[in-house]
Scaffold this motif. Structure first.
Motif, mmCIF file in Angstrom:
data_model
loop_
_atom_site.group_PDB
_atom_site.id
_atom_site.type_symbol
_atom_site.label_atom_id
_atom_site.label_comp_id
_atom_site.label_asym_id
_atom_site.label_seq_id
_atom_site.Cartn_x
_atom_site.Cartn_y
_atom_site.Cartn_z
ATOM 1 N N TYR A 95 0.608 -0.953 -0.365
ATOM 2 C CA TYR A 95 -0.054 0.600 0.229
ATOM 3 C C TYR A 95 0.795 1.046 0.082
ATOM 4 C CZ TYR A 95 -3.857 -3.201 1.007
ATOM 5 O OH TYR A 95 -4.985 -4.587 1.315
ATOM 6 N N ALA A 97 0.974 5.199 0.904
ATOM 7 C CA ALA A 97 0.340 6.541 1.313
ATOM 8 C C ALA A 97 0.686 7.753 1.414
ATOM 9 C CB ALA A 97 0.322 5.604 2.901
ATOM 10 N N TYR A 116 -0.411 8.367 8.523
ATOM 11 C CA TYR A 116 -1.208 8.870 7.327
ATOM 12 C C TYR A 116 -2.254 9.284 6.639
ATOM 13 C CZ TYR A 116 3.696 7.272 5.381
ATOM 14 O OH TYR A 116 5.411 7.777 5.691
ATOM 15 N N TRP A 119 -4.751 6.280 1.529
ATOM 16 C CA TRP A 119 -4.153 5.368 1.249
ATOM 17 C C TRP A 119 -4.848 5.132 0.274
ATOM 18 C CZ3 TRP A 119 -1.002 2.653 4.709
ATOM 19 C CH2 TRP A 119 -1.009 2.634 5.624
#
Length: 129
Positions: A95, A97, A116, A119
């Motif tokens: 992922y 972010a 964060y 995303w």
């Protein structure tokens, strides 16, 4: 708002390489610090790599240090994760972010997922023979 879209995942043999990319849109890309996290099946999401807004500073988890390289191109609103010498334990969803920062923190990197705000949907990486 910042929208993030990851790409570049796939199946690779142990010892191989992959480069993940994250394309950002929305708020000015150069005002965000960026990170890559990963989540293996049945495990919690973990930090992999991060880069500061100005690109001067990076941070890596011990498990990827020396094998992965994070970079960013603020002109193209992209961040990349070059992954070399991949191992089966690198198998995970990866992922991208983004964390909004001010100029005072232009050189800061962030390793906690809670830092964060934005995303991506993730891209799958499978390391297997």
């Amino acid at each position: 708002q910042v929208q993030l879209v990851e790409s570049g995942g796939g199946l690779v043999q142990p010892g191989g390489s992959l480069t993940l990319s994250c394309a950002a849109s929305g708020r000015t890309f150069s005002s965000v610090a960026m990170g890559w996290f990963r989540q293996a099946p049945g495990k919690e999401r973990e930090f992999a790599a991060a880069i500061s807004w100005n690109g001067d500073n990076t941070n890596y988890s011990d498990s990827v240090k020396g094998r992965f390289t994070i970079s960013r191109d603020n002109a193209k609103n992209t961040v990349h994760l070059q992954m070399n010498t991949l191992k089966p334990e690198d198998t995970a969803d990866y992922y991208c972010a983004a964390h909004l920062v001010g100029r005072a923190n232009s050189g800061s990197v962030y390793v906690r997922p809670s830092s964060y705000e934005y995303w991506g949907q993730g891209t799958q990486v499978t390391v297997s023979s």
